[in-house]
Scaffold this motif. Structure first.
Motif, PDB file in Angstrom:
ATOM      1  N   SER A  56      -8.556-125.884 -39.782  1.00  0.00           N
ATOM      2  CA  SER A  56      -8.816-125.476 -38.412  1.00  0.00           C
ATOM      3  C   SER A  56      -9.573-124.154 -38.337  1.00  0.00           C
ATOM      4  CB  SER A  56      -7.494-125.349 -37.652  1.00  0.00           C
ATOM      5  OG  SER A  56      -6.607-124.499 -38.367  1.00  0.00           O
ATOM      6  N   GLU A  60      -8.942-123.772 -32.929  1.00  0.00           N
ATOM      7  CA  GLU A  60      -8.339-125.110 -33.006  1.00  0.00           C
ATOM      8  C   GLU A  60      -6.843-125.010 -33.293  1.00  0.00           C
ATOM      9  OE1 GLU A  60     -11.738-128.062 -34.716  1.00  0.00           O
ATOM     10  OE2 GLU A  60     -11.045-126.525 -36.100  1.00  0.00           O
ATOM     11  N   THR A  63      -4.028-126.007 -38.724  1.00  0.00           N
ATOM     12  CA  THR A  63      -3.653-127.013 -39.722  1.00  0.00           C
ATOM     13  C   THR A  63      -3.426-126.415 -41.116  1.00  0.00           C
ATOM     14  OG1 THR A  63      -5.978-127.451 -40.245  1.00  0.00           O
ATOM     15  CG2 THR A  63      -4.953-128.857 -38.555  1.00  0.00           C
ATOM     16  N   PRO A 128     -10.463-133.383 -36.265  1.00  0.00           N
ATOM     17  CA  PRO A 128     -10.518-132.497 -35.098  1.00  0.00           C
ATOM     18  C   PRO A 128     -11.076-133.232 -33.884  1.00  0.00           C
ATOM     19  CG  PRO A 128     -12.396-132.076 -36.524  1.00  0.00           C
ATOM     20  CD  PRO A 128     -11.554-133.124 -37.213  1.00  0.00           C
ATOM     21  N   ILE A 163      -5.204-132.102 -31.166  1.00  0.00           N
ATOM     22  CA  ILE A 163      -5.655-131.386 -29.973  1.00  0.00           C
ATOM     23  C   ILE A 163      -4.468-130.672 -29.322  1.00  0.00           C
ATOM     24  CG2 ILE A 163      -7.660-132.849 -29.429  1.00  0.00           C
ATOM     25  CD1 ILE A 163      -5.897-134.489 -27.570  1.00  0.00           C
TER      26      ILE A 163
END
Length: 198
Positions: A56, A60, A63, A128, A163
């Protein structure tokens, strides 16, 4: 001239990008913890021994911790490496955390690079997105890397987009090249969708 769908997508991406930039550090940390827990449970539910996941960016849902834990559990994690031709190479995540800046400023692994077909062996793909609708239509960030990858796979495993909760929408504009996803992972839930992927 861009199609109506492309113009709608551009406007929506700009709005979603701005919304993500307004999140506080504590909101981001909380989201990353939630995403990690949801992804851990998803791996277990699918019995996945090999997955692809993205690293990420700062805006975002995080991760990185999930990838670290998966590697520590002995799961093979492939991380995407962007190429100038629009395809993705892959590198196997290890426990050294070395990350460099790839094309478009994306965080990428520094290990040995495998070709685009390396991803054909994974049990689960975690990708993503900017948003996903209830039919599995995924809005990416406009470069088409994951649409190309998913569209070229002979046997695609389940695909889940990561998300924020507010980015699960009722409907999104969809073009012919857009590849649907099978589910979404947010900080609070994992939703299985009835995607129209063959």
């Amino acid at each position: 001239m861009p199609s109506d769908e492309e113009q709608q997508k551009r406007a929506l991406r700009a709005e979603l990008r701005e919304r993500r930039q307004l999140l506080s550090d504590s909101q981001r940390e909380s989201a990353a913890a939630g995403i990690g827990a949801q992804l851990d449970a998803l791996l277990t539910a699918h019995g996945a021994r090999s997955v692809s996941c993205f690293l990420s960016t700062t805006t975002e849902p995080g991760t990185h911790e999930f990838v670290r834990r998966a590697v520590a559990r002995g799961i093979r994690v492939l991380l995407p490496v962007t190429r100038a031709d629009g395809l993705l190479d892959w590198a196997v995540a290890d426990d050294n955390d070395d990350v460099s800046e790839g094309l478009y400023g994306l965080p990428e692994p520094t290990g040995e690079v495998l070709g685009p077909i390396a991803v054909n062996d994974v049990d689960l793909m975690i990708i993503p997105a900017a948003a996903v609708d209830r039919d599995g239509t995924r809005l990416g960030w406009g470069r088409g890397y994951f649409d190309k990858t998913l569209g070229s796979m002979e046997k695609c495993p389940p695909v889940y987009a990561v998300i924020y909760d507010s980015e699960v929408l009722d409907s999104l504009p969809r073009e012919l090249h857009d590849q649907p996803v099978d589910g979404v992972v947010t900080p609070t839930q994992t939703i299985v969708l009835s995607s129209s992927r063959p």
